[in-house]
Design a protein around this motif. Structure first.
Motif, mmCIF file in Angstrom:
data_model
loop_
_atom_site.group_PDB
_atom_site.id
_atom_site.type_symbol
_atom_site.label_atom_id
_atom_site.label_comp_id
_atom_site.label_asym_id
_atom_site.label_seq_id
_atom_site.Cartn_x
_atom_site.Cartn_y
_atom_site.Cartn_z
ATOM 1 N N VAL A 1 0.881 -1.181 0.000
ATOM 2 C CA VAL A 1 0.000 0.000 0.000
ATOM 3 C C VAL A 1 0.909 1.219 0.000
ATOM 4 N N SER A 2 0.599 2.185 -0.831
ATOM 5 C CA SER A 2 1.434 3.386 -0.874
ATOM 6 C C SER A 2 1.139 4.286 0.321
ATOM 7 N N THR A 3 2.117 5.084 0.679
ATOM 8 C CA THR A 3 1.858 6.127 1.668
ATOM 9 C C THR A 3 0.979 7.212 1.055
ATOM 10 N N ALA A 4 0.375 8.026 1.914
ATOM 11 C CA ALA A 4 -0.497 9.098 1.412
ATOM 12 C C ALA A 4 0.325 10.098 0.607
ATOM 13 N N LYS A 5 -0.145 10.409 -0.584
ATOM 14 C CA LYS A 5 0.550 11.319 -1.495
ATOM 15 C C LYS A 5 -0.231 12.620 -1.627
ATOM 16 N N SER A 6 0.535 13.706 -1.772
ATOM 17 C CA SER A 6 -0.090 15.011 -1.978
ATOM 18 C C SER A 6 -0.543 15.134 -3.424
ATOM 19 N N PRO A 7 -1.429 16.086 -3.715
ATOM 20 C CA PRO A 7 -1.901 16.279 -5.094
ATOM 21 C C PRO A 7 -0.735 16.481 -6.050
ATOM 22 N N GLY A 8 -0.767 15.716 -7.159
ATOM 23 C CA GLY A 8 0.250 15.834 -8.186
ATOM 24 C C GLY A 8 1.431 14.890 -8.019
ATOM 25 N N ASP A 9 1.567 14.201 -6.828
ATOM 26 C CA ASP A 9 2.703 13.313 -6.604
ATOM 27 C C ASP A 9 2.451 11.941 -7.226
ATOM 28 N N ARG A 10 3.526 11.192 -7.468
ATOM 29 C CA ARG A 10 3.459 9.906 -8.156
ATOM 30 C C ARG A 10 3.925 8.793 -7.243
ATOM 31 N N THR A 11 3.282 7.606 -7.379
ATOM 32 C CA THR A 11 3.668 6.388 -6.681
ATOM 33 C C THR A 11 4.014 5.338 -7.720
ATOM 34 N N ASP A 12 5.173 4.692 -7.574
ATOM 35 C CA ASP A 12 5.590 3.625 -8.484
ATOM 36 C C ASP A 12 5.462 2.287 -7.772
ATOM 37 N N PHE A 13 4.605 1.383 -8.294
ATOM 38 C CA PHE A 13 4.449 0.032 -7.785
ATOM 39 C C PHE A 13 5.266 -0.923 -8.655
ATOM 40 N N GLN A 14 5.770 -1.986 -8.054
ATOM 41 C CA GLN A 14 6.476 -3.043 -8.768
ATOM 42 C C GLN A 14 5.698 -4.335 -8.563
ATOM 43 N N VAL A 15 5.282 -4.969 -9.665
ATOM 44 C CA VAL A 15 4.534 -6.225 -9.615
ATOM 45 C C VAL A 15 5.458 -7.333 -10.103
ATOM 46 N N GLU A 16 5.726 -8.341 -9.258
ATOM 47 C CA GLU A 16 6.592 -9.472 -9.619
ATOM 48 C C GLU A 16 5.737 -10.726 -9.744
ATOM 49 N N ILE A 17 5.767 -11.358 -10.909
ATOM 50 C CA ILE A 17 4.995 -12.589 -11.148
ATOM 51 C C ILE A 17 5.880 -13.763 -10.740
ATOM 52 N N LEU A 18 5.395 -14.546 -9.753
ATOM 53 C CA LEU A 18 6.168 -15.641 -9.183
ATOM 54 C C LEU A 18 5.767 -16.995 -9.743
ATOM 55 N N ASP A 19 4.505 -17.144 -10.124
ATOM 56 C CA ASP A 19 4.000 -18.432 -10.587
ATOM 57 C C ASP A 19 2.873 -18.176 -11.579
ATOM 58 N N SER A 20 2.414 -19.236 -12.216
ATOM 59 C CA SER A 20 1.328 -19.106 -13.190
ATOM 60 C C SER A 20 0.001 -18.958 -12.468
ATOM 61 N N PRO A 21 -0.818 -17.957 -12.872
ATOM 62 C CA PRO A 21 -2.157 -17.850 -12.254
ATOM 63 C C PRO A 21 -3.090 -18.969 -12.723
ATOM 64 N N LEU A 22 -2.733 -19.639 -13.862
ATOM 65 C CA LEU A 22 -3.545 -20.743 -14.405
ATOM 66 C C LEU A 22 -2.624 -21.958 -14.538
ATOM 67 N N PRO A 23 -2.612 -22.853 -13.568
ATOM 68 C CA PRO A 23 -1.708 -24.014 -13.620
ATOM 69 C C PRO A 23 -1.914 -24.820 -14.904
ATOM 70 N N ASP A 24 -0.790 -25.242 -15.486
ATOM 71 C CA ASP A 24 -0.772 -26.099 -16.679
ATOM 72 C C ASP A 24 -1.363 -25.429 -17.908
ATOM 73 N N PHE A 25 -1.545 -24.101 -17.865
ATOM 74 C CA PHE A 25 -2.071 -23.388 -19.041
ATOM 75 C C PHE A 25 -0.905 -22.769 -19.815
ATOM 76 N N VAL A 26 -0.977 -22.930 -21.156
ATOM 77 C CA VAL A 26 0.019 -22.335 -22.042
ATOM 78 C C VAL A 26 -0.719 -21.444 -23.029
ATOM 79 N N GLY A 27 -0.306 -20.196 -23.141
ATOM 80 C CA GLY A 27 -0.971 -19.254 -24.049
ATOM 81 C C GLY A 27 -1.002 -17.860 -23.450
ATOM 82 N N ILE A 28 -1.921 -17.060 -23.945
ATOM 83 C CA ILE A 28 -2.021 -15.656 -23.529
ATOM 84 C C ILE A 28 -3.213 -15.490 -22.597
ATOM 85 N N VAL A 29 -2.982 -14.823 -21.485
ATOM 86 C CA VAL A 29 -4.058 -14.516 -20.545
ATOM 87 C C VAL A 29 -3.991 -13.024 -20.229
ATOM 88 N N ASN A 30 -5.147 -12.389 -20.154
ATOM 89 C CA ASN A 30 -5.230 -10.962 -19.834
ATOM 90 C C ASN A 30 -5.223 -10.760 -18.326
#
Length: 733
Positions: free
Chosen positions: A63-92
Motif C-alpha cells: 500500500v502506498s503512503t499518502a501522497k499530496s496532489p500531483g505526486d506519483r507512486t511507483d508500484f512493482q509487480v513481480e509474477i512468481l507463478d502461473s495464475p492458471l496451472p498447466d495453461f500455455v498461451g495468452i491470458v489478460n
C-alpha cells in the motif's frame, strides 16, 4: 486543462512473458494523484479465468503512503507463478488501482504470455528501480543485480540492449563469474548526448543475462531523459508602418504589414506553438500566422510570419497600434518562451494624407489652442508619495513609456507638474513618441518602469525597477542619475516587479518576473553593485513575484504573484515556505495571481489582493507547518489562520494598502473603483457597513499609495489611461 480522472495510472509495458518454474518477471505501475487532497493507493491483480488467489504475484509496496496532489507512486509487480496451472498461451491480467480516500478506481490491462515450462533457470536478474532519470550530457549508473541459485559457479554474459550503444560509457557487455548461490551487482554507466540531439522522453532499456547451460533472462526498465533548456523568441522588426515608404503620398494599395518571428529551440523538448495576438487593437485587425502552428525541432531556428491587416481610413490622422504577441508552448514543462511576450507597434497612415488640411488646422489651433494637461504616454505602473506628513507632498509616478514624472500638490488635491528635464536631456520615450510637455518630466530611461521606491526617512533618492532587470537610482532634489544595480550573474532580461526597503534604508529587496528575490546592502549611502543574497524557490515552483511585503519586525519577507503563490521567507535563514490556501474556490492556474500584499501597521496580519476580485487576511503569528519536504524537491507548506476573505470586485484587485492609522483598507483594480473598507479592532473588515467609494475611474487602476497629512490621508492612484490622480480621505469620516 484539468485531468479527466483523479487517478492517473500507466504500465511500464503492455506485454510480458513468463515461464513457470523459471525466473520471475516484473512490470511497473505508475500512479499519479490528480485529486485535490492527500490519498494512498492499492493494487489488485486479476487473471482472466483464475480464482481469487493472489499467491502467484508479489506487490511492492503493498500500500502506498499518502501522497499530496500531483505526486506519483511507483508500484512493482513481480509474477512468481502461473495464475492458471498447466495453461500455455495468452491470458489478460487486469490491474485494478484504487484508493480508500477517493471514490474512484482505474483499471489497466496487460497481456501475459505463459510459456511451456522447461528446465529450471539458475539465473536471476533484477534492477533496483524500473525508472532512471538523467539530464542530457550527464551520467547515470544503471546497477544490475545477478544471482546464481545453482550449486555450481556460472560464467555469465550481461548485455545492455534497447538503448543507443553510443549512450553507454564503455562496453555494452560484461562477462562475470558468479559463485554457487552467489550474487553480484554490475553497473552500466549511461550518458545521453546533448539537448539538441536527444528528446526529453522515456527510453526503454533491457539488460539480459546468459549463463552456461542456462537460458537467457532479462530485466526491463525505463531511462527518462529530463527536460532542459529554453525557447528563444525574437521579432524582426518590432515597429512597422503602413505604407512602409513615403507615407505622405496617397497610397491605397498597402493594406497589411508582415513581421518575421524567429524561434530557436534551445531545449530537448519537441514543441508546437500556438500564437496569440493580444490587445484592443488586435480585435479590430485581420491577423494571419503562417504556418498556423509552427513546429520547433531541437536545436534549430524556425521562422514564421505574422501578417496584420488593419482597416485604413481614407482621411484622418495616423494611428499607432500596439499588439502583444504571446507564444503558447505545447509542452510547458520548461516554462514559457524567453521573453514570454513581445510588444509590436504598427503605425497606420490614412490613404489620403491631410497635409493641406493640417496646415489650415494648425492656423486654427494657434488661435484656439489651450494647453493640455501633462500626462504620461502610456499606462502608469507605479505611484509613490514622498514625505511622511505635511500639507503638500510630492507625487512620483512611473510608466510603460519609460519615464518618471513628479507632481506637486496644490490646495484641495490639485496636481501640477513640478520641475522639468533640460533640453539636452529631453528625448523620445520608449513609446517612440515625444513627451507632450517637459514639465514634471523627472527622468527618462530606455526600458519600461515597473516599480518605484523612495529611500525611507530622507526620501531623497528614488529607485526604479526596469523591464530588463536593472534598478536605476536618481537624486530627487537634483534629478541627477546616481548609479544602477544589476546582478552580473543574471544574463536574462528578468523584469523587476516590486521594490521594498527596510526601515533603516540599509537593505533593498527586489522581486522579478522569474520569482527570484534579491537583497542589496548599502554602505556609506550607496548600495553594493552585487546582491547580498539571491532567494529562489525550487524550479518546479517558479512564478512571477508581483509584490513584496516586509513584516513590522523585518524578520519575514512575503513575496506573492502567479499561481496565487504566497512565499514566506525567513530573512535570517533565507528559507522559503509556501502559505497554504484554504478552500476549493481558489483558482491557482497560470493566469491566476496575487497582485499585491501588505502588512497591517504594527501587526502580523497580512492582506493579499487577487485576480478573482478577493482580499484575504491571515494572521502570520498563528502558523504551523502543513507539510514537510526537501527544499530541493518540494516547497514546505505553512498553514496560517485565515481571518477573513471577501469579494471586493468581480475583476482583478491590483493594489491594496492600509491607511497609516490602520483603521481602513483601501483597494483598487480593473473595475476602476477605489474603495475604503472599515476594519474592526481585530483588523477584520466590518462587512455590515458598505465601503466608502473614494473614486470611480474610466480605466484600470494599477497602483495606490498613501501618506498621513494634517486633515486626513492623501491617496494617490495610477491607471491605464496614463493619468495620475490624488484624493483626500478622512479616516474619521
Amino acid at each position: 486543462m484539468l485531468a479527466s480522472s483523479v487517478i492517473d495510472a500507466s504500465l511500464t509495458t503492455q506485454n510480458i512473458a513468463f515461464r513457470p518454474g523459471g525466473a520471475s518477471v516484473s512490470f511497473g505501475v505508475s500512479v499519479i494523484n490528480r485529486s485535490d487532497r492527500f490519498a494512498s493507493f492499492q493494487l489488485e491483480i486479476q487473471a482472466a479465468g483464475a480464482g481469487e488467489q493472489s499467491n502467484w504475484y508479489h506487490l511492492s509496496p503493498d500500500v502506498s503512503t499518502a501522497k499530496s496532489p500531483g505526486d506519483r507512486t511507483d508500484f512493482q509487480v513481480e509474477i512468481l507463478d502461473s495464475p492458471l496451472p498447466d495453461f500455455v498461451g495468452i491470458v489478460n491480467l487486469t490491474v485494478r488501482v484504487f484508493s480508500p480516500q477517493l471514490l474512484e478506481e482505474r483499471r489497466l490491462v496487460l497481456r501475459l504470455t505463459l510459456e511451456p515450462s522447461g528446465e529450471s533457470n539458475l539465473l536471476r536478474i533484477g534492477l533496483p528501480t524500473q525508472r532512471f532519470q538523467v539530464y542530457p550530457r550527464n551520467v547515470v549508473d544503471i546497477p544490475v543485480t545477478v544471482k546464481n541459485v545453482g550449486s555450481q559457479p556460472l560464467e555469465v554474459r550481461l548485455q545492455c540492449t534497447a538503448l543507443e550503444l553510443s549512450w553507454l560509457v564503455g562496453s555494452s557487455e560484461r562477462y562475470i563469474e558468479i559463485p554457487a548461490h552467489g550474487e553480484t551487482t554490475v553497473t552500466f554507466p549511461c550518458q545521453p548526448p546533448g539537448a539538441d540531439q536527444v528528446q526529453s522522453r522515456d527510453y526503454p532499456l533491457i539488460v539480459t543475462a546468459k549463463g552456461s547451460g542456462s537460458s537467457i533472462v532479462e530485466a526491463q526498465g525505463i531511462l527518462e531523459v529530463l527536460p532542459v533548456g529554453f525557447m528563444q523568441f525574437e521579432v524582426q522588426p518590432q515597429q512597422q508602418r503602413i505604407p512602409a515608404k513615403r507615407p505622405w503620398l496617397p497610397n491605397w494599395r498597402s493594406r497589411s504589414s508582415t513581421y518575421q518571428l524567429l524561434f530557436k529551440n534551445n531545449s530537448n523538448l519537441l514543441q508546437t506553438l500556438d500564437l496569440e495576438v493580444r490587445g484592443q487593437d488586435a480585435k479590430r485587425c485581420q491577423i494571419e500566422v503562417n504556418p498556423e502552428k509552427p513546429i520547433l525541432p531541437l536545436g534549430e531556428i524556425t521562422s514564421a510570419s505574422l501578417t496584420i491587416s488593419p482597416r485604413r481610413p481614407w482621411v484622418g490622422w495616423s494611428r499607432k497600434l500596439k499588439f502583444e504577441l504571446k507564444p503558447w508552448l505545447s509542452d510547458p514543462r520548461l516554462g514559457s518562451c524567453d521573453p514570454a511576450t513581445q510588444i509590436l507597434f504598427l503605425k497606420v497612415f490614412p490613404i489620403v494624407p491631410l497635409w493641406l488640411l493640417l496646415a489650415l488646422l494648425s492656423m486654427i489651433a494657434a488661435i484656439v489652442f489651450r494647453p493640455t494637461p501633462s500626462t504620461h504616454l502610456a499606462g502608469v505602473n507605479a505611484v509613490r508619495l514622498s514625505g511622511t506628513s505635511g500639507r503638500a507632498p510630492l507625487v512620483i509616478s512611473a510608466s510603460d513609456d519609460c519615464s518618471i514624472r513628479t507632481w506637486g500638490v496644490m490646495d484641495w488635491g490639485t496636481l501640477t507638474p513640478q520641475g522639468a528635464l533640460s533640453k539636452e536631456m529631453l528625448a523620445k520615450t520608449c513609446t517612440d513618441a515625444q513627451p507632450n510637455s517637459s514639465k514634471g518630466l523627472f527622468a527618462i530611461s530606455q526600458q519600461a518602469i515597473r516599480s518605484l521606491a523612495l529611500i525611507p526617512v530622507k526620501n531623497n533618492q528614488v529607485f526604479a525597477g526596469l523591464e530588463n532587470g536593472t534598478v536605476q537610482v536618481w537624486d530627487i532634489n537634483t534629478g541627477k542619475g546616481l548609479y544602477t544595480l544589476k546582478d552580473p550573474k543574471d544574463q536574462t532580461s528578468d523584469r523587476i516587479l516590486d521594490l521594498m526597503f527596510t526601515r533603516n534604508s540599509l537593505t533593498l529587496y527586489t522581486s522579478y518576473g522569474s520569482g527570484t528575490i534579491r537583497s542589496w546592502h548599502s554602505r556609506d549611502g550607496r548600495f553594493d553593485s552585487k546582491p547580498a543574497q539571491v532567494l529562489q524557490v525550487p524550479d518546479r515552483f517558479t512564478y512571477q513575484a508581483w509584490s513584496l511585503a516586509l513584516s513590522p519586525d523585518e524578520k519575514l519577507l512575503v513575496s506573492a504573484g502567479q499561481f496565487k503563490r504566497l512565499v514566506l521567507w525567513d530573512v535570517a535563514k533565507s528559507q522559503p515556505r509556501q502559505l497554504t490556501l484554504s478552500g476549493n474556490a481558489q483558482n491557482r492556474g497560470e493566469n491566476d495571481f496575487f497582485w499585491d500584499v501588505s502588512f497591517a501597521p504594527n501587526t502580523s496580519i497580512l492582506a493579499a489582493a487577487d485576480s478573482d476580485g478577493y482580499v484575504t487576511l491571515w494572521d502570520l503569528s498563528q502558523c504551523h507547518p502543513a507539510l514537510k519536504g526537501s527544499p530541493q524537491e518540494d516547497l514546505p507548506q505553512q498553514s496560517c489562520k485565515q481571518l477573513a476573505r471577501w469579494q471586493v470586485a468581480k475583476t482583478s484587485v491590483r493594489s491594496i494598502l492600509f491607511t497609516p492609522e490602520g483603521r481602513w483598507l483601501v483597494s483598487g483594480g480593473d473595475d476602476g473603483q477605489i474603495l475604503a473598507w472599515r476594519l474592526t479592532a481585530n483588523v477584520t473588515p466590518d462587512l455590515t457597513q458598505k465601503p466608502q467609494r473614494i473614486a470611480t475611474l474610466p480605466s484600470r487602476i494599477t497602483s495606490l499609495d498613501a501618506i498621513a497629512q494634517e486633515q486626513g490621508v492623501w491617496i494617490a492612484s495610477g491607471s491605464d489611461d496614463a493619468r495620475v490622480r490624488l484624493y483626500r480621505f478622512d479616516p474619521d469620516g
